[in-house]
Every structure is written in C-alpha cells, then in structure tokens.
Design a protein around this motif. Structure first.
Motif, PDB file in Angstrom:
ATOM      1  N   GLU A  92      -8.251  -2.266   5.486  1.00 24.59           N
ATOM      2  CA  GLU A  92      -7.728  -2.601   4.159  1.00 24.59           C
ATOM      3  C   GLU A  92      -8.314  -1.665   3.118  1.00 24.59           C
ATOM      4  OE1 GLU A  92      -7.128  -7.426   4.575  1.00 24.59           O
ATOM      5  OE2 GLU A  92      -8.737  -6.672   3.307  1.00 24.59           O
ATOM      6  N   GLU A  93      -7.559  -1.514   2.050  1.00 24.32           N
ATOM      7  CA  GLU A  93      -8.060  -0.879   0.844  1.00 24.32           C
ATOM      8  C   GLU A  93      -7.445  -1.633  -0.320  1.00 24.32           C
ATOM      9  OE1 GLU A  93      -6.860   3.193   1.264  1.00 24.32           O
ATOM     10  OE2 GLU A  93      -4.742   2.718   1.144  1.00 24.32           O
ATOM     11  N   LEU A  94      -8.088  -1.544  -1.455  1.00 21.28           N
ATOM     12  CA  LEU A  94      -7.664  -2.297  -2.628  1.00 21.28           C
ATOM     13  C   LEU A  94      -7.304  -1.305  -3.730  1.00 21.28           C
ATOM     14  CD1 LEU A  94      -7.580  -5.318  -3.546  1.00 21.28           C
ATOM     15  CD2 LEU A  94      -9.844  -4.930  -4.535  1.00 21.28           C
ATOM     16  N   TYR A  95      -6.266  -1.629  -4.485  1.00 24.84           N
ATOM     17  CA  TYR A  95      -5.853  -0.797  -5.606  1.00 24.84           C
ATOM     18  C   TYR A  95      -5.858  -1.625  -6.878  1.00 24.84           C
ATOM     19  CZ  TYR A  95      -4.054   2.802  -2.450  1.00 24.84           C
ATOM     20  OH  TYR A  95      -3.935   3.785  -1.509  1.00 24.84           O
ATOM     21  N   ARG A  96      -6.261  -1.002  -7.967  1.00 28.73           N
ATOM     22  CA  ARG A  96      -6.141  -1.605  -9.306  1.00 28.73           C
ATOM     23  C   ARG A  96      -5.116  -0.769 -10.053  1.00 28.73           C
ATOM     24  NH1 ARG A  96      -9.643  -4.580 -13.026  1.00 28.73           N
ATOM     25  NH2 ARG A  96      -8.151  -5.330 -14.544  1.00 28.73           N
ATOM     26  N   THR A  97      -3.979  -1.371 -10.378  1.00 37.26           N
ATOM     27  CA  THR A  97      -2.910  -0.624 -11.025  1.00 37.26           C
ATOM     28  C   THR A  97      -3.250  -0.349 -12.484  1.00 37.26           C
ATOM     29  OG1 THR A  97      -1.658  -2.551 -11.789  1.00 37.26           O
ATOM     30  CG2 THR A  97      -1.209  -1.760  -9.531  1.00 37.26           C
ATOM     31  N   LYS A  98      -2.509   0.554 -13.057  1.00 39.70           N
ATOM     32  CA  LYS A  98      -2.710   0.895 -14.468  1.00 39.70           C
ATOM     33  C   LYS A  98      -2.531  -0.339 -15.361  1.00 39.70           C
ATOM     34  CE  LYS A  98      -1.303   4.246 -17.906  1.00 39.70           C
ATOM     35  NZ  LYS A  98      -0.426   5.354 -18.226  1.00 39.70           N
ATOM     36  N   SER A  99      -1.655  -1.264 -14.941  1.00 40.51           N
ATOM     37  CA  SER A  99      -1.405  -2.475 -15.739  1.00 40.51           C
ATOM     38  C   SER A  99      -2.400  -3.589 -15.435  1.00 40.51           C
ATOM     39  CB  SER A  99       0.025  -2.968 -15.490  1.00 40.51           C
ATOM     40  OG  SER A  99       0.171  -3.385 -14.147  1.00 40.51           O
ATOM     41  N   GLY A 100      -3.344  -3.355 -14.492  1.00 42.51           N
ATOM     42  CA  GLY A 100      -4.379  -4.340 -14.210  1.00 42.51           C
ATOM     43  C   GLY A 100      -4.113  -5.248 -13.025  1.00 42.51           C
ATOM     44  N   ARG A 101      -3.005  -5.050 -12.323  1.00 49.21           N
ATOM     45  CA  ARG A 101      -2.734  -5.858 -11.127  1.00 49.21           C
ATOM     46  C   ARG A 101      -3.589  -5.348  -9.975  1.00 49.21           C
ATOM     47  NH1 ARG A 101       3.050  -5.755  -9.326  1.00 49.21           N
ATOM     48  NH2 ARG A 101       2.844  -3.556  -9.796  1.00 49.21           N
ATOM     49  N   TRP A 102      -3.865  -6.234  -9.015  1.00 48.50           N
ATOM     50  CA  TRP A 102      -4.625  -5.886  -7.815  1.00 48.50           C
ATOM     51  C   TRP A 102      -3.683  -5.894  -6.626  1.00 48.50           C
ATOM     52  CZ3 TRP A 102      -9.523  -4.243  -8.052  1.00 48.50           C
ATOM     53  CH2 TRP A 102     -10.272  -4.563  -9.190  1.00 48.50           C
ATOM     54  N   ILE A 103      -3.703  -4.809  -5.849  1.00 52.11           N
ATOM     55  CA  ILE A 103      -2.854  -4.675  -4.676  1.00 52.11           C
ATOM     56  C   ILE A 103      -3.734  -4.405  -3.463  1.00 52.11           C
ATOM     57  CG2 ILE A 103      -0.930  -3.432  -3.617  1.00 52.11           C
ATOM     58  CD1 ILE A 103      -0.190  -4.805  -6.299  1.00 52.11           C
ATOM     59  N   ARG A 104      -3.526  -5.190  -2.386  1.00 53.90           N
ATOM     60  CA  ARG A 104      -4.263  -4.963  -1.145  1.00 53.90           C
ATOM     61  C   ARG A 104      -3.325  -4.295  -0.141  1.00 53.90           C
ATOM     62  NH1 ARG A 104      -6.673 -10.089   0.666  1.00 53.90           N
ATOM     63  NH2 ARG A 104      -4.507 -10.603   1.054  1.00 53.90           N
ATOM     64  N   HIS A 105      -3.810  -3.213   0.429  1.00 52.78           N
ATOM     65  CA  HIS A 105      -3.057  -2.510   1.475  1.00 52.78           C
ATOM     66  C   HIS A 105      -3.744  -2.794   2.802  1.00 52.78           C
ATOM     67  CE1 HIS A 105      -2.169   1.539   3.602  1.00 52.78           C
ATOM     68  NE2 HIS A 105      -1.256   0.651   3.932  1.00 52.78           N
ATOM     69  N   TRP A 106      -3.005  -3.360   3.737  1.00 47.31           N
ATOM     70  CA  TRP A 106      -3.509  -3.644   5.081  1.00 47.31           C
ATOM     71  C   TRP A 106      -2.740  -2.777   6.059  1.00 47.31           C
ATOM     72  CZ3 TRP A 106      -1.117  -4.956   9.572  1.00 47.31           C
ATOM     73  CH2 TRP A 106      -1.918  -5.402  10.615  1.00 47.31           C
ATOM     74  N   TRP A 107      -3.462  -2.178   7.019  1.00 50.30           N
ATOM     75  CA  TRP A 107      -2.808  -1.428   8.083  1.00 50.30           C
ATOM     76  C   TRP A 107      -3.625  -1.561   9.356  1.00 50.30           C
ATOM     77  CZ3 TRP A 107      -6.043   0.781   4.651  1.00 50.30           C
ATOM     78  CH2 TRP A 107      -6.995   1.674   5.121  1.00 50.30           C
ATOM     79  N   SER A 108      -2.978  -1.266  10.465  1.00 54.29           N
ATOM     80  CA  SER A 108      -3.622  -1.411  11.760  1.00 54.29           C
ATOM     81  C   SER A 108      -3.361  -0.189  12.625  1.00 54.29           C
ATOM     82  CB  SER A 108      -3.090  -2.654  12.476  1.00 54.29           C
ATOM     83  OG  SER A 108      -3.708  -2.799  13.750  1.00 54.29           O
ATOM     84  N   GLN A 109      -4.286   0.059  13.521  1.00 55.86           N
ATOM     85  CA  GLN A 109      -4.113   1.137  14.478  1.00 55.86           C
ATOM     86  C   GLN A 109      -3.344   0.664  15.709  1.00 55.86           C
ATOM     87  OE1 GLN A 109      -8.514   1.916  13.904  1.00 55.86           O
ATOM     88  NE2 GLN A 109      -7.822   3.913  14.611  1.00 55.86           N
ATOM     89  N   TRP A 110      -3.031  -0.638  15.777  1.00 58.39           N
ATOM     90  CA  TRP A 110      -2.269  -1.167  16.896  1.00 58.39           C
ATOM     91  C   TRP A 110      -0.843  -0.650  16.840  1.00 58.39           C
ATOM     92  CZ3 TRP A 110      -4.547  -3.282  20.887  1.00 58.39           C
ATOM     93  CH2 TRP A 110      -5.780  -3.907  20.718  1.00 58.39           C
ATOM     94  N   GLN A 111      -0.343  -0.202  17.948  1.00 58.59           N
ATOM     95  CA  GLN A 111       1.016   0.307  18.038  1.00 58.59           C
ATOM     96  C   GLN A 111       2.004  -0.779  17.647  1.00 58.59           C
ATOM     97  OE1 GLN A 111       1.936   2.038  21.820  1.00 58.59           O
ATOM     98  NE2 GLN A 111       4.119   2.176  21.380  1.00 58.59           N
ATOM     99  N   GLY A 112       2.967  -0.423  16.833  1.00 55.54           N
ATOM    100  CA  GLY A 112       4.015  -1.351  16.435  1.00 55.54           C
ATOM    101  C   GLY A 112       3.693  -2.187  15.217  1.00 55.54           C
ATOM    102  N   SER A 113       2.481  -2.090  14.699  1.00 50.67           N
ATOM    103  CA  SER A 113       2.137  -2.875  13.507  1.00 50.67           C
ATOM    104  C   SER A 113       2.735  -2.214  12.265  1.00 50.67           C
ATOM    105  CB  SER A 113       0.630  -3.023  13.368  1.00 50.67           C
ATOM    106  OG  SER A 113       0.043  -1.758  13.154  1.00 50.67           O
ATOM    107  N   THR A 114       2.982  -3.024  11.258  1.00 48.49           N
ATOM    108  CA  THR A 114       3.590  -2.556  10.014  1.00 48.49           C
ATOM    109  C   THR A 114       2.610  -2.735   8.865  1.00 48.49           C
ATOM    110  OG1 THR A 114       5.746  -3.269  10.850  1.00 48.49           O
ATOM    111  CG2 THR A 114       5.571  -2.848   8.498  1.00 48.49           C
ATOM    112  N   ASP A 115       2.481  -1.709   8.037  1.00 50.91           N
ATOM    113  CA  ASP A 115       1.609  -1.804   6.861  1.00 50.91           C
ATOM    114  C   ASP A 115       2.088  -2.920   5.945  1.00 50.91           C
ATOM    115  OD1 ASP A 115       0.704   0.557   7.996  1.00 50.91           O
ATOM    116  OD2 ASP A 115       0.518   1.583   6.066  1.00 50.91           O
TER     117      ASP A 115
END
Length: 114
Positions: free
Chosen positions: A45-68
């Motif tokens: 995971e990584e976390l983003y703070r947008t210019k407008s102040g929202r928080w977005i979490r990005h999740w990804w996996s190294q497992w084949q077939g997984s979707t971000d």
C-alpha cells in the motif's frame, strides 16, 4: 497530469502529480521484506494526500491476477496508516518520516482529537 480514477465505481479521480505520496514502511523478517501496511510480503500500500486534502489509499499485490485498488479513506484511517508505517509528528532524529505539515493531521496523530 496523471489522472488516477478511483476503483469505487464513482468515476472520481485525482491528479497523482499534484498529490503527496507516502510510501509504506517495510521490515526484514530474515527472509523477505514485509509491508508494515499489510503484514504481507506480497501485498503493498501507499497513501496519497490530494491537493484538495482527500486521502487516497493505493493497494496492489504481486499475486498474479490481482487488481490494484484506489480508494478514498477517512482522515482517521489515514492517520492510523501513517503511524503504522513509521510516520511521526516531528520526524525528528528517530529515523521516522514526518507526517504531512497540516495542523489537523498533526493533532490527530498526537491524540488530541479522535
């Protein structure tokens, strides 16, 4: 502009180039680097703070077939994520990263508000 659409089906998006990114912390368990955000060597995971102040979490996996996944999280969830991944209010000499320079976020991290 790097437009990133959230995966919640709403069509909302944010500009990754204008957002601040916070990388996950990892620990060596003797065999693998394990994400402190997920507890897994495969999921990240990584976390983003947008210019407008929202928080977005990005999740990804190294497992084949997984979707971000890109999903908005609450400020409280973001603060918990930051603390779990070794971000501290002052950064200081602890070797930790500093939390965003935002009075509200700092007060949540310090436990002044819940």
């Amino acid at each position: 502009m790097k437009r990133q659409v959230l995966t919640d089906g709403t069509g909302r998006w944010f500009d990754r180039e204008k957002a601040t990114r916070f990388d996950e912390a990892r620990e060596w368990d003797g065999r693998n680097w394990v994400s402190k955000a997920t507890g897994s060597q495969w999921d990240h995971e990584e976390l983003y703070r947008t210019k407008s102040g929202r928080w977005i979490r990005h999740w990804w996996s190294q497992w084949q077939g997984s979707t971000d996944r890109w999903e908005e999280v609450t400020e409280a969830e973001a603060v918990r994520w930051l603390l779990q991944n070794d971000y501290e209010p002052d950064g200081g000499d602890t070797g930790c990263h500093q939390v965003p320079d935002d009075e509200r976020v700092t007060s949540l991290v310090l436990g002044l508000e819940v």
